[in-house]
Scaffold this motif. Structure first.
Motif, PDB file in Angstrom:
ATOM      1  N   ALA A 306       0.843  -1.197   0.000  1.00  0.00           N
ATOM      2  CA  ALA A 306       0.000   0.000   0.000  1.00  0.00           C
ATOM      3  C   ALA A 306       0.871   1.236   0.000  1.00  0.00           C
ATOM      4  N   GLU A 307       0.339   2.296  -0.566  1.00  0.00           N
ATOM      5  CA  GLU A 307       1.024   3.580  -0.562  1.00  0.00           C
ATOM      6  C   GLU A 307       0.942   4.186   0.829  1.00  0.00           C
ATOM      7  N   LEU A 308       2.050   4.682   1.332  1.00  0.00           N
ATOM      8  CA  LEU A 308       2.034   5.288   2.655  1.00  0.00           C
ATOM      9  C   LEU A 308       1.142   6.518   2.663  1.00  0.00           C
ATOM     10  N   GLY A 309       0.371   6.640   3.718  1.00  0.00           N
ATOM     11  CA  GLY A 309      -0.590   7.738   3.788  1.00  0.00           C
ATOM     12  C   GLY A 309      -1.953   7.331   3.304  1.00  0.00           C
ATOM     13  N   ALA A 310      -2.034   6.152   2.640  1.00  0.00           N
ATOM     14  CA  ALA A 310      -3.323   5.625   2.191  1.00  0.00           C
ATOM     15  C   ALA A 310      -3.592   4.335   2.952  1.00  0.00           C
ATOM     16  N   PRO A 311      -4.826   4.066   3.333  1.00  0.00           N
ATOM     17  CA  PRO A 311      -5.131   2.846   4.077  1.00  0.00           C
ATOM     18  C   PRO A 311      -4.757   1.609   3.279  1.00  0.00           C
ATOM     19  N   ALA A 312      -4.157   0.640   3.958  1.00  0.00           N
ATOM     20  CA  ALA A 312      -3.803  -0.606   3.281  1.00  0.00           C
ATOM     21  C   ALA A 312      -5.038  -1.296   2.732  1.00  0.00           C
ATOM     22  N   GLU A 313      -6.182  -1.109   3.411  1.00  0.00           N
ATOM     23  CA  GLU A 313      -7.406  -1.771   2.968  1.00  0.00           C
ATOM     24  C   GLU A 313      -7.867  -1.252   1.608  1.00  0.00           C
ATOM     25  N   ARG A 314      -7.375  -0.053   1.225  1.00  0.00           N
ATOM     26  CA  ARG A 314      -7.810   0.487  -0.055  1.00  0.00           C
ATOM     27  C   ARG A 314      -7.360  -0.413  -1.200  1.00  0.00           C
ATOM     28  N   LEU A 315      -6.100  -0.852  -1.141  1.00  0.00           N
ATOM     29  CA  LEU A 315      -5.612  -1.746  -2.172  1.00  0.00           C
ATOM     30  C   LEU A 315      -6.157  -3.151  -1.984  1.00  0.00           C
ATOM     31  N   ALA A 316      -6.211  -3.604  -0.748  1.00  0.00           N
ATOM     32  CA  ALA A 316      -6.679  -4.964  -0.499  1.00  0.00           C
ATOM     33  C   ALA A 316      -8.136  -5.114  -0.916  1.00  0.00           C
ATOM     34  N   GLY A 317      -8.950  -4.135  -0.605  1.00  0.00           N
ATOM     35  CA  GLY A 317     -10.359  -4.223  -0.921  1.00  0.00           C
ATOM     36  C   GLY A 317     -10.662  -4.102  -2.394  1.00  0.00           C
ATOM     37  N   SER A 318      -9.733  -3.503  -3.152  1.00  0.00           N
ATOM     38  CA  SER A 318      -9.983  -3.318  -4.577  1.00  0.00           C
ATOM     39  C   SER A 318      -9.406  -4.446  -5.413  1.00  0.00           C
ATOM     40  N   GLY A 319      -8.939  -5.508  -4.733  1.00  0.00           N
ATOM     41  CA  GLY A 319      -8.358  -6.620  -5.471  1.00  0.00           C
ATOM     42  C   GLY A 319      -6.921  -6.387  -5.848  1.00  0.00           C
ATOM     43  N   GLU A 320      -6.242  -5.420  -5.235  1.00  0.00           N
ATOM     44  CA  GLU A 320      -4.859  -5.107  -5.554  1.00  0.00           C
ATOM     45  C   GLU A 320      -3.982  -5.344  -4.332  1.00  0.00           C
ATOM     46  N   ALA A 321      -4.201  -6.443  -3.643  1.00  0.00           N
ATOM     47  CA  ALA A 321      -3.537  -6.654  -2.356  1.00  0.00           C
ATOM     48  C   ALA A 321      -2.029  -6.679  -2.461  1.00  0.00           C
TER      49      ALA A 321
END
Length: 350
Positions: A306-321
């Protein structure tokens, strides 16, 4: 899909069964890896031996079939490539340059044999004279004279043989070259010539390159982006200057601390040296046994990129874990619980 995106791997996974019938175990060579390579781009894939770099190259070259995940090239899944004609076309568009420049050339024939044979196989529309002209052209592009076509491999130096390897790839009119440690067996004094050649192929021939290497210095010299692999997973990725000047993952910092610098003081923190767990690994960060910053979450929750400053769940939830969305290909991302918490991660800083 971004118009500049050439190849994309999504959740790419490759496992190997090891042991016997009474003790069957699974080696996780590559686990849930996602990344993209753009047009006219050199992407460096770095990491220690056993991190999964060469396995990824062989998956992209279709030497191995993935256990899970997808690979798309020019927007189309390569799994759909079935016919011999389509397979030949793909292997010509995505050729490999191997680590050993002597073993990758047939020593029985003159150098021109391999180039002409590749041209006949991948570009059958060319006449015999056109194949000779094209062989001379690609040799000129890689910095070899036409007289080299008549020589045997044993008459060439290691650097010249590796240039022949690039000429073989270039003759197929590739869009992406998979360069697996192409300079590691060469003298330091001639490596710079091969690195300049890769930059030339990108800038003048429009060829993208996935550059697999252990050498951060050469990666910094030639690459546009950096992907750091550890134990079959991506630890950190982003624009190369950003990653190397502001490393966020302790493993990236460990790699940088190992680069000789006589002016830098010795680090007070040393690597614990525990080997990565890639056979039937348990959940959690695979670097935790070597990391002096490991916290409780590192032992139970596998970190996602995940990009720092952005929630890790943003990538995980979008299928980009384990990867970066096409629009975020230039983002600096890291798979580390400590870094994502905002804590100081200068574990191996000198």
């Amino acid at each position: 899909m971004s118009p500049t995106e050439l190849l994309r791997a999504d959740h790419l996974t490759r496992h190997f069964k090891i042991g016997n019938a009474l003790s069957r175990r699974t080696l996780h060579a590559v686990d849930d890896v996602s990344f993209a390579v753009g047009e006219r781009e050199i992407v460096a894939l770095v990491g220690e031996s056993g991190s999964g770099k060469s396995t990824i190259a062989r998956l992209l070259a279709r030497v191995y079939e993935p256990t899970a995940g997808t690979i798309t090239f020019e927007g189309k899944p390569i799994k759909a490539i079935r016919s011999r004609r389509d397979r030949l076309r793909y292997s010509g568009l995505v050729p490999m340059v191997f680590q050993d420049p002597f073993a990758s050339i047939n020593p029985v024939f003159r150098v021109q044999h391999g180039v002409l044979r590749s041209l006949k196989l991948h570009r059958p529309e060319l006449s015999g004279k056109q194949r000779l002209d094209e062989a001379a052209r690609v040799f000129g592009v890689v910095g070899l004279g036409t007289d080299m076509l008549q020589r045997f491999p044993y008459e060439l130096s290691g650097g010249q043989r590796q240039r022949v390897g690039f000429a073989l790839a270039l003759a197929m009119r590739p869009k992406l070259i998979l360069a697996d440690e192409p300079v590691s067996m060469l003298d330091v004094s001639i490596r710079i010539g091969l690195l300049n050649l890769m930059a030339k192929l990108r800038d003048e021939e429009g060829v993208s390159i996935l550059y697999i290497t252990h050498d951060l210095a050469s990666a910094r010299y030639v690459a546009d982006r950096l992907i750091v692999m550890y134990a079959g997973q991506i630890a950190e990725s982003g624009p190369i200057e950003d990653v190397l000047t502001r490393p966020k993952h302790p493993y990236t910092q460990l790699l940088l601390s190992a680069v000789p610098d006589p002016k830098a003081p010795l680090s007070e923190v040393t690597d614990r040296g525990e080997p990565p767990k890639v056979i039937d690994p348990t959940p959690g960060c695979r670097f935790r046994w070597r990391c002096p910053l490991a916290i409780d979450a590192c032992s139970s929750v596998t970190p996602v990129l995940a990009e720092l400053g952005a929630p890790a769940e943003r990538l995980a939830g979008s299928g980009e874990a384990s990867g970066v969305a096409p629009a975020d290909r230039q983002a600096h991302t890291v798979a580390c619980h400590v870094a994502q918490s905002g804590a100081d991660v200068r574990a191996f800083a000198s």
